[in-house]
Write an enzyme that holds these catalytic residues in place. Sequence first.
Site, mmCIF file in Angstrom:
data_model
loop_
_atom_site.group_PDB
_atom_site.id
_atom_site.type_symbol
_atom_site.label_atom_id
_atom_site.label_comp_id
_atom_site.label_asym_id
_atom_site.label_seq_id
_atom_site.Cartn_x
_atom_site.Cartn_y
_atom_site.Cartn_z
ATOM 1 N N HIS A 19 11.059 3.813 8.353
ATOM 2 C CA HIS A 19 10.089 3.265 9.306
ATOM 3 C C HIS A 19 10.615 3.325 10.743
ATOM 4 O O HIS A 19 9.829 3.483 11.679
ATOM 5 C CB HIS A 19 9.685 1.843 8.901
ATOM 6 N N HIS A 42 1.709 9.795 0.684
ATOM 7 C CA HIS A 42 2.007 8.782 -0.342
ATOM 8 C C HIS A 42 2.042 7.439 0.371
ATOM 9 O O HIS A 42 3.102 6.973 0.796
ATOM 10 C CB HIS A 42 3.356 9.052 -1.005
ATOM 11 N N GLU A 116 -3.383 7.888 -1.552
ATOM 12 C CA GLU A 116 -2.660 7.042 -2.509
ATOM 13 C C GLU A 116 -3.320 7.220 -3.871
ATOM 14 O O GLU A 116 -4.533 7.066 -3.991
ATOM 15 C CB GLU A 116 -2.682 5.575 -2.061
ATOM 16 N N ASP A 144 -4.414 13.164 -4.864
ATOM 17 C CA ASP A 144 -3.058 13.693 -4.821
ATOM 18 C C ASP A 144 -2.696 14.053 -3.366
ATOM 19 O O ASP A 144 -3.372 14.875 -2.742
ATOM 20 C CB ASP A 144 -2.982 14.929 -5.716
ATOM 21 N N GLY A 145 -1.641 13.449 -2.848
ATOM 22 C CA GLY A 145 -1.286 13.624 -1.442
ATOM 23 C C GLY A 145 -0.791 15.023 -1.104
ATOM 24 O O GLY A 145 -0.950 15.479 0.023
ATOM 25 N N ASP A 165 6.368 10.851 1.362
ATOM 26 C CA ASP A 165 7.260 9.785 0.873
ATOM 27 C C ASP A 165 6.980 9.491 -0.607
ATOM 28 O O ASP A 165 6.506 8.396 -0.950
ATOM 29 C CB ASP A 165 7.003 8.545 1.764
HETATM 30 C C1 LIG Z 1 7.462 5.204 -1.880
HETATM 31 S S1 LIG Z 1 5.807 4.703 -2.101
HETATM 32 C C2 LIG Z 1 5.101 4.885 -0.520
HETATM 33 C C3 LIG Z 1 5.563 3.916 0.512
HETATM 34 C C4 LIG Z 1 4.933 4.073 1.883
HETATM 35 N N1 LIG Z 1 4.946 5.437 2.332
HETATM 36 C C5 LIG Z 1 5.627 3.196 2.885
HETATM 37 O O1 LIG Z 1 6.551 3.655 3.575
HETATM 38 O O2 LIG Z 1 5.237 2.033 3.023
HETATM 39 C C6 LIG Z 1 5.118 6.060 -2.962
HETATM 40 C C7 LIG Z 1 3.632 5.901 -3.328
HETATM 41 O O3 LIG Z 1 3.125 7.173 -3.752
HETATM 42 C C8 LIG Z 1 2.136 6.969 -4.744
HETATM 43 N N2 LIG Z 1 1.961 8.271 -5.422
HETATM 44 C C9 LIG Z 1 2.694 8.794 -6.439
HETATM 45 N N3 LIG Z 1 2.322 10.069 -6.677
HETATM 46 C C10 LIG Z 1 1.342 10.373 -5.760
HETATM 47 C C11 LIG Z 1 0.595 11.544 -5.450
HETATM 48 N N4 LIG Z 1 0.791 12.679 -6.129
HETATM 49 N N5 LIG Z 1 -0.287 11.487 -4.430
HETATM 50 C C12 LIG Z 1 -0.488 10.336 -3.731
HETATM 51 N N6 LIG Z 1 0.197 9.199 -3.971
HETATM 52 C C13 LIG Z 1 1.104 9.215 -4.974
HETATM 53 C C14 LIG Z 1 2.690 5.833 -5.570
HETATM 54 O O4 LIG Z 1 1.649 5.175 -6.266
HETATM 55 C C15 LIG Z 1 3.335 4.958 -4.492
HETATM 56 O O5 LIG Z 1 2.444 3.966 -4.040
#
Ligand SMILES: C[S@@+](CC[C@H](N)C(=O)[O-])C[C@H]1O[C@@H](n2cnc3c(N)ncnc32)[C@H](O)[C@@H]1O
Length: 281
Positions: A19, A42, A116, A144-145, A165
């Site tokens: 961050h 993500h 997400e 899917d991100g 992320d």
């Molecule tokens: C490490 S966390 C993100 C934290 C956020 N970026 C932050 O800094 O506050 C990863 C997130 O990615 C989501 N996720 C997992 N695979 C994904 C995908 N293929 N596409 C989008 N989101 C996904 C998970 O559900 C999780 O909430």
Amino acid sequence: MLSYRHAFHAGNHADMLKHFTLFLTLEYFNLKDKPYWYIDTHSGAGLYDLRGEQAQKVGEYRQGIARLLQADALPSDLSDFTGRLKEILPDENLYCGSPWLARFLTRECDKLRLFELHPADFAHLQNNMKEARLGKRGQIAQADGYRGLISLLPPPPRRAVVLIDPPYEEKQDYRRVVQTLQDALKRFESGCYLVWYPCLNREESRKMPEQLKKLMPENYLQAELYVHKAREDGFGMHGSGMLVINPPYLLAKKLADTLPKLTEILAQDDAARFVLDYQIK
Ligand SMILES: C[S@@+](CC[C@H](N)C(=O)[O-])C[C@H]1O[C@@H](n2cnc3c(N)ncnc32)[C@H](O)[C@@H]1O
């Protein structure tokens, strides 16, 4: 399989490096009087209650944001960061996720595109962004991100900050990050891409940053912050890293000025250290 929930880890040492780097990057993008897009592949839930059961289970935030907010004699960029956090989150029992931070650090002319996949965290993200009055300049998709990012490139203003992320609970995240970056750079070579990754005793976590550097060997920045010794059994995250492709001008200098203090604040034993490596065009 979606088992990862960021609420267990919110505000930990890895969030501090991620961050803070995101803060410095968005501040730099704000200097130019031209709009840009912020794309979060993500996003997580956007906002976390540190008193909640998940955050309290291990209490990782105590070794992260709690330490940073109590520290004194901060270098100016770090105190600007904590100052902004206090403004956008006056309640110290809450900690922001990357979408919340970006919502308040970007300007009215900038747009946010948030992805997400987890159904519960997607619902939290929607509610939290409503609370943050994101409004029409933001779009949130339960998708899917990696694919979502590619579908948006190149963004209309031809300026963008992209945060990638993933949880890395499954090995395929390492491969997908590299493949997605490769595709993204073909569509939008000048984008600023920030990739977070865990430092683990696993081959993939050591190899991935090296593969990413090769995609843009003349214009990258790598920052890693280790908070304690690696465990002998090879489990656990003893540090984390950010690999930035097309880093903002001055990011290297700002991190060189602040990482020594951030490492001192977050150190859990005498193995704490940082790495800063870059090539800037
Ligand atoms: C490490 S966390 C993100 C934290 C956020 N970026 C932050 O800094 O506050 C990863 C997130 O990615 C989501 N996720 C997992 N695979 C994904 C995908 N293929 N596409 C989008 N989101 C996904 C998970 O559900 C999780 O909430």
